[in-house]
Design a protein around this motif. Structure first.
Motif, PDB file in Angstrom:
ATOM      1  N   ALA A  12      54.888  60.301  31.644  1.00 10.32           N
ATOM      2  CA  ALA A  12      55.482  61.551  32.039  1.00 10.32           C
ATOM      3  C   ALA A  12      56.747  61.854  31.236  1.00 10.32           C
ATOM      4  N   GLN A  13      57.462  61.058  30.653  1.00  9.95           N
ATOM      5  CA  GLN A  13      58.534  61.118  29.666  1.00  9.95           C
ATOM      6  C   GLN A  13      58.108  61.898  28.397  1.00  9.95           C
ATOM      7  N   LYS A  14      56.923  61.822  27.891  1.00  9.25           N
ATOM      8  CA  LYS A  14      56.243  62.514  26.789  1.00  9.25           C
ATOM      9  C   LYS A  14      55.933  63.942  26.875  1.00  9.25           C
ATOM     10  N   ILE A  15      55.859  64.417  28.277  1.00  8.67           N
ATOM     11  CA  ILE A  15      55.398  65.853  28.539  1.00  8.67           C
ATOM     12  C   ILE A  15      56.495  66.615  27.963  1.00  8.67           C
ATOM     13  N   PRO A  16      56.103  67.528  27.105  1.00  9.65           N
ATOM     14  CA  PRO A  16      57.231  68.629  26.418  1.00  9.65           C
ATOM     15  C   PRO A  16      57.659  69.452  27.419  1.00  9.65           C
ATOM     16  N   GLU A  17      58.649  69.814  27.438  1.00  9.09           N
ATOM     17  CA  GLU A  17      59.547  70.743  28.222  1.00  9.09           C
ATOM     18  C   GLU A  17      59.982  72.032  27.150  1.00  9.09           C
ATOM     19  N   PHE A  18      59.561  73.150  27.924  1.00  8.39           N
ATOM     20  CA  PHE A  18      59.958  74.479  27.162  1.00  8.39           C
ATOM     21  C   PHE A  18      61.574  74.527  27.217  1.00  8.39           C
ATOM     22  N   SER A  19      62.091  75.152  26.204  1.00  8.19           N
ATOM     23  CA  SER A  19      63.546  75.523  26.451  1.00  8.19           C
ATOM     24  C   SER A  19      63.644  76.636  27.657  1.00  8.19           C
ATOM     25  N   SER A  20      64.821  76.761  27.935  1.00  8.18           N
ATOM     26  CA  SER A  20      65.205  77.855  28.903  1.00  8.18           C
ATOM     27  C   SER A  20      64.481  79.273  28.833  1.00  8.18           C
ATOM     28  N   GLN A  21      64.737  79.754  27.597  1.00  5.12           N
ATOM     29  CA  GLN A  21      64.295  81.058  27.123  1.00  5.12           C
ATOM     30  C   GLN A  21      62.728  81.129  26.865  1.00  5.12           C
ATOM     31  N   THR A  22      62.361  80.063  26.306  1.00  4.99           N
ATOM     32  CA  THR A  22      60.861  80.042  26.195  1.00  4.99           C
ATOM     33  C   THR A  22      59.879  79.915  27.561  1.00  4.99           C
ATOM     34  N   TYR A  23      60.957  79.119  28.332  1.00  6.38           N
ATOM     35  CA  TYR A  23      60.093  78.877  29.844  1.00  6.38           C
ATOM     36  C   TYR A  23      60.262  80.350  30.374  1.00  6.38           C
ATOM     37  N   VAL A  24      61.210  80.832  30.370  1.00  8.25           N
ATOM     38  CA  VAL A  24      61.176  82.314  31.228  1.00  8.25           C
ATOM     39  C   VAL A  24      60.128  83.313  30.753  1.00  8.25           C
ATOM     40  N   ILE A  25      59.856  83.177  29.433  1.00  6.29           N
ATOM     41  CA  ILE A  25      58.946  84.035  28.711  1.00  6.29           C
ATOM     42  C   ILE A  25      57.598  83.503  29.125  1.00  6.29           C
ATOM     43  N   VAL A  26      57.414  82.218  29.140  1.00  6.78           N
ATOM     44  CA  VAL A  26      56.096  81.614  29.512  1.00  6.78           C
ATOM     45  C   VAL A  26      55.587  81.929  30.947  1.00  6.78           C
ATOM     46  N   ALA A  27      56.791  81.899  31.665  1.00  6.92           N
ATOM     47  CA  ALA A  27      56.632  82.241  33.155  1.00  6.92           C
ATOM     48  C   ALA A  27      56.344  83.516  33.487  1.00  6.92           C
ATOM     49  N   TYR A  28      56.685  84.441  32.611  1.00  2.94           N
ATOM     50  CA  TYR A  28      56.225  85.838  32.915  1.00  2.94           C
ATOM     51  C   TYR A  28      55.083  86.043  32.465  1.00  2.94           C
ATOM     52  N   VAL A  29      54.636  85.555  31.317  1.00  2.00           N
ATOM     53  CA  VAL A  29      53.286  85.571  30.892  1.00  2.00           C
ATOM     54  C   VAL A  29      52.246  84.986  31.806  1.00  2.00           C
ATOM     55  N   ILE A  30      52.503  83.905  32.297  1.00  3.44           N
ATOM     56  CA  ILE A  30      51.580  83.094  33.440  1.00  3.44           C
ATOM     57  C   ILE A  30      51.358  84.017  34.367  1.00  3.44           C
ATOM     58  N   SER A  31      52.555  84.496  34.887  1.00  2.00           N
ATOM     59  CA  SER A  31      52.723  85.430  36.135  1.00  2.00           C
ATOM     60  C   SER A  31      51.839  86.626  36.132  1.00  2.00           C
ATOM     61  N   ALA A  32      51.786  87.339  34.545  1.00  2.00           N
ATOM     62  CA  ALA A  32      50.864  88.466  34.567  1.00  2.00           C
ATOM     63  C   ALA A  32      49.434  88.099  34.349  1.00  2.00           C
ATOM     64  N   LEU A  33      49.327  86.873  34.018  1.00  2.00           N
ATOM     65  CA  LEU A  33      47.947  86.458  34.166  1.00  2.00           C
ATOM     66  C   LEU A  33      47.439  86.151  35.305  1.00  2.00           C
TER      67      LEU A  33
END
Length: 354
Positions: A12-33
């Motif tokens: 679990a410690q090795k799972i990468p985390e998006f930065s805050s700005q990248t996470y927001v962009i990915v969240a909107y992309v996932i929401s659109a999908l």
């Protein structure tokens, strides 16, 4: 067991985390999908009949109806004697032949009447009618619920799907918990895949129904064609003598030929009643309006002149009481005679130009 937990934590410690700005962009992309897949599902759910289902109001042709009848049977046994009117006393009456008054009233001792009233009717009532009645008390409320749910199910499903999309748009970019990137991507792929698969399943079910209909229901014209003889059709030549009859009558003959193009008003009588008859001839068609002057009733009539009629015209229409009438008229543009047939009547008609 402890080693597995430790290895899980290390993974679990090795799972990468998006930065805050990248996470927001990915969240909107996932929401659109997810939204695209959801709208696809909503469209298929609402515009097709695959998710609509209705009630079976015929209790006797439903498996559930049979089950309810069994419950009703035991219910009737439990409430045995609740209805005591199944047994009856057959009565015979002696009446006056002139006044129809009852002179004598006594029990009918005929063996068949006694058996039907005191043996057969109780058996039918207790073992057939009462179980059906109690079964219907259970069956039809269930069918009412099924009818309501079956009619609104696609819309309720659509509301739930759209609510999930809204949750992605509202809560996805604002998530603050650990492993939010993994949760967002996993949830997005899960719901987008589920919505897309649901839409595909609806389309597939519709295609299967259409294929079944095409394979198992033969069109009427093809069925008729299977009985058609394969012998070639030989067209008989049309002689010059009857060529005119094959093509159509001569428009210059009789009443049809004498009428001028446009509208002509005639007045006259039909069985003594004053009438007005307006004939309109234009562009090869002919029609008329009948009016009873005394009662102001009217009829819209369509006319035709068959080749064999020699220019005589048949007008057909319906009166305000929806009775069909036919006017068989002949003569010329100045004087017209004929017969009106309708409402089981045959009335003479005489007309002259107004």
């Amino acid at each position: 067991m402890g080693n597995l937990i430790e290895k899980g934590k290390e993974w679990a410690q090795k799972i990468p985390e998006f930065s805050s700005q990248t996470y927001v962009i990915v969240a909107y992309v996932i929401s659109a999908l997810v939204t695209i897949a959801a709208l696809f599902l909503v469209y298929e759910a609402v515009t097709t009949d695959a998710l609509f289902f209705g009630a079976n109001w015929n209790m006797f042709k439903s498996p559930l109806g049979n089950f309810c009848w069994i419950i009703g049977f035991f219910w009737a046994m439990l409430w045995w004697g609740k209805f005591t009117h199944w047994s009856a006393t057959p009565i015979i009456e002696k009446r006056d032949r002139y006044t129809d008054q009852v002179l004598e009233r006594k029990e009918n001792m005929d063996i068949t009447e006694q058996m039907f009233a005191k043996m057969l009717m109780p058996i039918i009532g207790h073992f057939v009618i009462e179980p059906i009645m109690y079964g219907a008390i259970i069956y039809y409320p269930i069918q009412c619920i099924i009818a309501i749910v079956g009619g609104i199910f696609p819309y309720v499903l659509s509301i739930i799907v759209l609510a999930i999309c809204g949750a992605f748009w509202v809560f996805g970019p604002k998530a603050k918990f650990r492993y939010r990137s993994l949760a967002l991507v996993a949830a997005g792929l899960l719901f987008a895949g589920a919505f897309g698969w649901g839409a595909y399943a609806i389309i597939s079910s519709d295609n299967q129904i259409e294929t079944f209909v095409e394979d198992n229901i033969q069109p009427a014209d093809s069925e008729a064609a299977s009985y058609t003889s394969e012998e070639p059709i030989v067209e008989e030549p049309v002689s010059e003598d009857n060529e005119e009859e094959q093509i159509g009558g001569d428009d210059n003959e009789g009443l049809l030929g004498s009428l001028a193009e446009g509208t002509t008003i005639y007045v006259g009588e039909m069985a003594g009643f004053p009438i007005e008859f307006t004939i309109t001839k234009e562009d090869g068609s002919i029609k008329a309006v009948y009016k009873n002057v005394k009662y102001s009733t009217t009829m819209q009539l369509i006319g035709e002149s068959l080749p064999a009629a020699g220019g005589n015209i048949s007008f057909m229409g319906k009166d305000p009481q929806h009775n069909s009438w036919t006017f068989e008229l002949k003569g010329n543009a100045e004087e017209i005679t004929g017969t009106a047939m309708g409402d089981n009547k045959e009335l003479p008609v005489t007309l002259h130009k107004k």
